[in-house]
Design a protein around this motif. Structure first.
Motif, PDB file in Angstrom:
ATOM      1  N   ASP A  26      28.259   7.844  19.981  1.00  0.00           N
ATOM      2  CA  ASP A  26      28.464   6.614  20.754  1.00  0.00           C
ATOM      3  C   ASP A  26      27.518   6.515  21.942  1.00  0.00           C
ATOM      4  OD1 ASP A  26      29.494   8.431  22.573  1.00  0.00           O
ATOM      5  OD2 ASP A  26      31.542   7.677  22.498  1.00  0.00           O
ATOM      6  N   GLY A  27      26.677   7.527  22.121  1.00  0.00           N
ATOM      7  CA  GLY A  27      25.684   7.498  23.188  1.00  0.00           C
ATOM      8  C   GLY A  27      26.160   8.047  24.514  1.00  0.00           C
ATOM      9  N   CYS A  28      27.445   8.469  24.586  1.00  0.00           N
ATOM     10  CA  CYS A  28      27.982   8.978  25.848  1.00  0.00           C
ATOM     11  C   CYS A  28      27.857  10.497  25.927  1.00  0.00           C
ATOM     12  CB  CYS A  28      29.453   8.599  25.983  1.00  0.00           C
ATOM     13  SG  CYS A  28      29.744   6.833  26.207  1.00  0.00           S
ATOM     14  N   PRO A  29      27.161  11.011  26.938  1.00  0.00           N
ATOM     15  CA  PRO A  29      27.138  12.462  27.140  1.00  0.00           C
ATOM     16  C   PRO A  29      28.462  12.927  27.712  1.00  0.00           C
ATOM     17  CG  PRO A  29      25.933  11.372  28.907  1.00  0.00           C
ATOM     18  CD  PRO A  29      26.369  10.291  27.955  1.00  0.00           C
ATOM     19  N   ARG A  30      29.007  14.004  27.162  1.00  0.00           N
ATOM     20  CA  ARG A  30      30.298  14.512  27.594  1.00  0.00           C
ATOM     21  C   ARG A  30      30.219  16.003  27.854  1.00  0.00           C
ATOM     22  NH1 ARG A  30      31.501  10.496  23.819  1.00  0.00           N
ATOM     23  NH2 ARG A  30      33.163   9.060  24.444  1.00  0.00           N
ATOM     24  N   CYS A  31      31.202  16.503  28.634  1.00  0.00           N
ATOM     25  CA  CYS A  31      31.349  17.939  28.803  1.00  0.00           C
ATOM     26  C   CYS A  31      31.502  18.584  27.428  1.00  0.00           C
ATOM     27  CB  CYS A  31      32.579  18.239  29.657  1.00  0.00           C
ATOM     28  SG  CYS A  31      32.565  17.486  31.304  1.00  0.00           S
ATOM     29  N   TRP A  32      31.124  19.840  27.327  1.00  0.00           N
ATOM     30  CA  TRP A  32      31.073  20.519  26.038  1.00  0.00           C
ATOM     31  C   TRP A  32      32.432  20.807  25.422  1.00  0.00           C
ATOM     32  CZ3 TRP A  32      31.413  22.729  30.682  1.00  0.00           C
ATOM     33  CH2 TRP A  32      32.270  23.810  30.835  1.00  0.00           C
ATOM     34  N   TRP A  33      33.474  20.983  26.275  1.00  0.00           N
ATOM     35  CA  TRP A  33      34.698  21.618  25.791  1.00  0.00           C
ATOM     36  C   TRP A  33      35.537  20.811  24.812  1.00  0.00           C
ATOM     37  CZ3 TRP A  33      38.764  18.765  27.552  1.00  0.00           C
ATOM     38  CH2 TRP A  33      38.610  18.072  28.762  1.00  0.00           C
TER      39      TRP A  33
ATOM     40  N   HIS B 194      34.049  17.442  35.968  1.00  0.00           N
ATOM     41  CA  HIS B 194      33.179  16.962  34.897  1.00  0.00           C
ATOM     42  C   HIS B 194      31.747  17.322  35.288  1.00  0.00           C
ATOM     43  CE1 HIS B 194      35.877  14.578  32.377  1.00  0.00           C
ATOM     44  NE2 HIS B 194      36.496  14.176  33.484  1.00  0.00           N
ATOM     45  N   LEU B 195      30.965  17.758  34.326  1.00  0.00           N
ATOM     46  CA  LEU B 195      29.563  18.027  34.633  1.00  0.00           C
ATOM     47  C   LEU B 195      28.916  16.756  35.176  1.00  0.00           C
ATOM     48  CD1 LEU B 195      28.482  20.134  31.498  1.00  0.00           C
ATOM     49  CD2 LEU B 195      29.094  20.964  33.776  1.00  0.00           C
ATOM     50  N   VAL B 196      27.972  16.925  36.074  1.00  0.00           N
ATOM     51  CA  VAL B 196      27.347  15.777  36.720  1.00  0.00           C
ATOM     52  C   VAL B 196      26.752  14.815  35.691  1.00  0.00           C
ATOM     53  CG1 VAL B 196      25.465  15.070  38.240  1.00  0.00           C
ATOM     54  CG2 VAL B 196      26.941  16.978  38.893  1.00  0.00           C
ATOM     55  N   GLY B 197      26.237  15.326  34.591  1.00  0.00           N
ATOM     56  CA  GLY B 197      25.642  14.456  33.574  1.00  0.00           C
ATOM     57  C   GLY B 197      26.636  13.813  32.641  1.00  0.00           C
ATOM     58  N   CYS B 198      27.916  14.194  32.743  1.00  0.00           N
ATOM     59  CA  CYS B 198      28.951  13.624  31.877  1.00  0.00           C
ATOM     60  C   CYS B 198      29.235  12.180  32.302  1.00  0.00           C
ATOM     61  CB  CYS B 198      30.214  14.472  31.968  1.00  0.00           C
ATOM     62  SG  CYS B 198      31.648  13.778  31.100  1.00  0.00           S
ATOM     63  N   HIS B 199      29.500  11.337  31.337  1.00  0.00           N
ATOM     64  CA  HIS B 199      29.726   9.926  31.669  1.00  0.00           C
ATOM     65  C   HIS B 199      31.018   9.713  32.454  1.00  0.00           C
ATOM     66  CE1 HIS B 199      32.980   8.346  28.877  1.00  0.00           C
ATOM     67  NE2 HIS B 199      32.807   9.553  28.391  1.00  0.00           N
TER      68      HIS B 199
ATOM     69  N   GLY C 198      33.037  18.250  42.407  1.00  0.00           N
ATOM     70  CA  GLY C 198      32.256  19.243  41.689  1.00  0.00           C
ATOM     71  C   GLY C 198      30.817  18.792  41.546  1.00  0.00           C
ATOM     72  N   THR C 199      29.911  19.733  41.586  1.00  0.00           N
ATOM     73  CA  THR C 199      28.479  19.400  41.497  1.00  0.00           C
ATOM     74  C   THR C 199      27.784  20.168  40.377  1.00  0.00           C
ATOM     75  OG1 THR C 199      27.950  21.088  43.163  1.00  0.00           O
ATOM     76  CG2 THR C 199      28.332  18.832  43.949  1.00  0.00           C
ATOM     77  N   ALA C 200      28.555  20.757  39.470  1.00  0.00           N
ATOM     78  CA  ALA C 200      27.959  21.576  38.408  1.00  0.00           C
ATOM     79  C   ALA C 200      27.167  20.715  37.435  1.00  0.00           C
ATOM     80  CB  ALA C 200      29.037  22.346  37.658  1.00  0.00           C
ATOM     81  N   THR C 201      25.986  21.183  37.105  1.00  0.00           N
ATOM     82  CA  THR C 201      25.163  20.493  36.122  1.00  0.00           C
ATOM     83  C   THR C 201      25.179  21.194  34.772  1.00  0.00           C
ATOM     84  OG1 THR C 201      23.207  21.705  36.905  1.00  0.00           O
ATOM     85  CG2 THR C 201      23.619  19.530  37.870  1.00  0.00           C
ATOM     86  N   ASP C 202      25.779  22.391  34.712  1.00  0.00           N
ATOM     87  CA  ASP C 202      25.936  23.088  33.434  1.00  0.00           C
ATOM     88  C   ASP C 202      27.201  23.927  33.490  1.00  0.00           C
ATOM     89  OD1 ASP C 202      25.329  25.964  34.235  1.00  0.00           O
ATOM     90  OD2 ASP C 202      23.461  24.998  34.827  1.00  0.00           O
ATOM     91  N   ARG C 203      27.590  24.418  32.335  1.00  0.00           N
ATOM     92  CA  ARG C 203      28.895  25.095  32.241  1.00  0.00           C
ATOM     93  C   ARG C 203      28.989  26.360  33.087  1.00  0.00           C
ATOM     94  NH1 ARG C 203      29.266  26.385  25.948  1.00  0.00           N
ATOM     95  NH2 ARG C 203      28.071  24.456  25.809  1.00  0.00           N
TER      96      ARG C 203
END
Length: 206
Positions: free
Chosen positions: A13-20, A189-194, A141-146
């Motif tokens: 759907d084009g949405c970046p999401r957290c991995w979990w 949520h990761l910063v890049g997550c929608h 939160g400011t995490a950009t990766d897990r």
């Protein structure tokens, strides 16, 4: 779907999401609509804390798939009703295949209901009791990766200790931090997550 090194999953759907949540539709829906959204309703906070306690040693999706079973078994997580549960109710729940049948956690749920009511009676209530740990505003939160996501923090350790003092069980600092993430006391949520920006925009005191 593609998974990048940051831990973001790029869905069709084009949405970046957290991995979990992976691709599990139940888990994705939970990620997109509930996880990280600031919750201020005391009963809902009690329910989530109890369910996180039941999760200990299991995966959250296991609990999530049984959430309606838990709600049915525990009177909709109405603390006043649960506080009146007797040994007969414990026995009933130990026979209920719709929940995780762990006697200590069932007994802890009843103790937690009584603790909830005691906090409510003293005022200003369970929600305020929890939100005061973050001064009424979600931790950003400011995490950009897990690798940047904590499993416990100084705040979760203080909250854990306070909850135990009040009479709650199965609320160690790691469980409490997972709870804080889920109910939006912290936006992890990761910063890049929608969902990161959306949850940040919905923060603040009730």
């Amino acid at each position: 779907m593609s998974d990048d090194a940051s831990g973001l999953i790029h869905h069709p759907d084009g949405c970046p999401r957290c991995w979990w949540p992976g691709l599990d539709p139940v888990y994705v829906a939970y990620h997109d609509t509930e996880w990280g959204v600031p919750e201020h309703d005391g009963r809902a906070l009690y329910e989530k804390l109890i369910l996180d306690g039941f999760q200990a040693g299991l995966s959250w999706i296991t609990i999530l798939r049984r959430r309606e079973g838990f709600r049915k078994a525990f009177a909709g997580f109405d603390p006043e009703a649960i506080a009146r549960f007797t040994e007969a109710d414990v026995a009933r729940l130990m026979d209920d295949t719709g929940i995780i049948r762990n006697r200590a956690k069932i007994v802890g749920t009843i103790a937690g209901a009584r603790a909830f009511l005691a906090i409510e009676e003293r005022g200003p209530g369970f929600s305020r009791f929890l939100w005061d740990f973050v001064d009424g505003t979600p931790i950003k939160g400011t995490a950009t990766d897990r690798t940047g996501i904590a499993t416990q923090t100084e705040v979760s350790r203080r909250m854990s200790k306070a909850l135990k003092t009040q009479g709650f069980t199965f609320c160690g600092p790691t469980i409490v931090y997972a709870f804080m993430q889920a109910v939006g006391l912290v936006n992890d949520h990761l910063v890049g997550c929608h969902r990161h920006a959306a949850c940040a925009a919905s923060g603040g005191a009730a």
